[in-house]
Motif scaffolding. Structure first.
Motif, PDB file in Angstrom:
ATOM      1  N   ALA A  92       0.828  -1.206   0.000  1.00 22.24           N
ATOM      2  CA  ALA A  92       0.000   0.000   0.000  1.00 22.24           C
ATOM      3  C   ALA A  92       0.863   1.257   0.000  1.00 22.24           C
ATOM      4  O   ALA A  92       0.566   2.238  -0.696  1.00 22.24           O
ATOM      5  CB  ALA A  92      -0.929  -0.006   1.212  1.00 22.24           C
ATOM      6  N   SER A  95       2.160   1.813  -3.385  1.00 19.72           N
ATOM      7  CA  SER A  95       1.108   2.323  -4.263  1.00 19.72           C
ATOM      8  C   SER A  95       0.884   3.811  -4.059  1.00 19.72           C
ATOM      9  O   SER A  95       0.704   4.568  -5.021  1.00 19.72           O
ATOM     10  CB  SER A  95      -0.190   1.557  -4.001  1.00 19.72           C
ATOM     11  N   ILE A 172      -5.294  -0.674   2.834  1.00 20.42           N
ATOM     12  CA  ILE A 172      -4.325  -1.773   2.776  1.00 20.42           C
ATOM     13  C   ILE A 172      -4.926  -2.951   2.019  1.00 20.42           C
ATOM     14  O   ILE A 172      -4.252  -3.615   1.235  1.00 20.42           O
ATOM     15  CB  ILE A 172      -3.902  -2.180   4.200  1.00 20.42           C
ATOM     16  N   ARG A 179      -7.187  -5.208  -4.887  1.00 19.46           N
ATOM     17  CA  ARG A 179      -7.202  -4.014  -4.028  1.00 19.46           C
ATOM     18  C   ARG A 179      -8.390  -3.112  -4.356  1.00 19.46           C
ATOM     19  O   ARG A 179      -8.293  -1.892  -4.468  1.00 19.46           O
ATOM     20  CB  ARG A 179      -5.901  -3.227  -4.160  1.00 19.46           C
ATOM     21  N   ARG A 182      -9.216  -0.077  -2.026  1.00 15.60           N
ATOM     22  CA  ARG A 182      -8.318   1.055  -2.238  1.00 15.60           C
ATOM     23  C   ARG A 182      -8.663   1.799  -3.524  1.00 15.60           C
ATOM     24  O   ARG A 182      -8.648   3.032  -3.560  1.00 15.60           O
ATOM     25  CB  ARG A 182      -6.866   0.576  -2.293  1.00 15.60           C
TER      26      ARG A 182
END
Length: 219
Positions: A92, A95, A172, A179, A182
């Motif tokens: 994360a 990212s 996360i 994901r 997110r």
């Protein structure tokens, strides 16, 4: 020691609609009396991440200290057995290093009411799912109080009673390969949000977050 296994739920349906003119983007949510203090804090926390992703990196770094192997031990909460442990946090952080800032979310009363309906349903069922007991999906519930526009999505958090913990764990996105939680948080197409948090018989606290590209409130 009693602990919960991690639960990850995500839905993000993308559909194109005629743009809704005059869509508000204000982050002032002090007049939204339909939101509880926790719900307002969740909106503010997501907007901090959306508008200042680089600032959020340091917060994620601090979050790692609550992991004991794959066990997430947040103060005041039941420990949660994650699937990936700190490796998901590291991913994360990586990212967010490349994440560009996006517009803040504005709260919607109708979308919040739709999310509250789902909270009541999940509490009664003791369940953890996006589909309602009546077969309703996210878009059905928000359309009870208005009309969603452009795109729509939903995140559901279980077991966290603080806004930062709710947003952090969704960001996360432990155990979710794509994901999706997110992606919902940082989706630039989402401009409006409904947030409802409440008690749950199995997970103590749940929070339903509904996103949309636009929304026309019922008069």
């Amino acid at each position: 020691m009693k602990f919960h296994s991690s639960i990850s739920l995500v839905i993000c349906l993308t559909l194109l609609f005629t743009p809704f003119p005059g869509l508000g983007q204000s982050t002032k949510i002090d007049k939204t009396d339909y939101l509880s203090p926790l719900e307002k804090a969740v909106v503010n926390e997501m907007n901090l991440a959306r508008t200042s992703p680089k600032e959020y990196l340091s917060l994620l770094e601090q979050f790692k200290k609550y992991y004991d192997g794959k066990l997430l031990k947040l103060p005041g909460e039941t420990p949660i057995l994650t699937k990936e442990g700190t490796s998901a946090v590291v991913e994360a952080i990586r990212s967010l290093r490349s994440q560009k800032p996006v517009s803040p979310l504005s709260p919607s009363k109708g979308m919040t009411l739709g999310a509250k309906d789902h909270i009541r349903d999940l509490r009664t069922l003791g369940a953890s799912q996006h589909k309602g007991s009546d077969g309703s999906e996210t878009w059905d519930r928000v359309n009870r109080y208005g009309t969603w526009q452009k795109i729509i999505g939903e995140n559901i958090s279980f077991g966290h009673n603080k806004a930062r913990n709710i947003v952090m764990t969704l960001m996360i996105d432990d155990g979710v390969p794509n994901r999706g939680h997110r992606k919902n948080i940082f989706n630039p197409g989402f401009r409006l949000v409904g947030v409802a948090c409440g008690d749950h018989p199995a997970y103590r606290t749940i929070c339903v977050i509904t996103f949309a590209g636009g929304y026309r409130e019922k008069d």
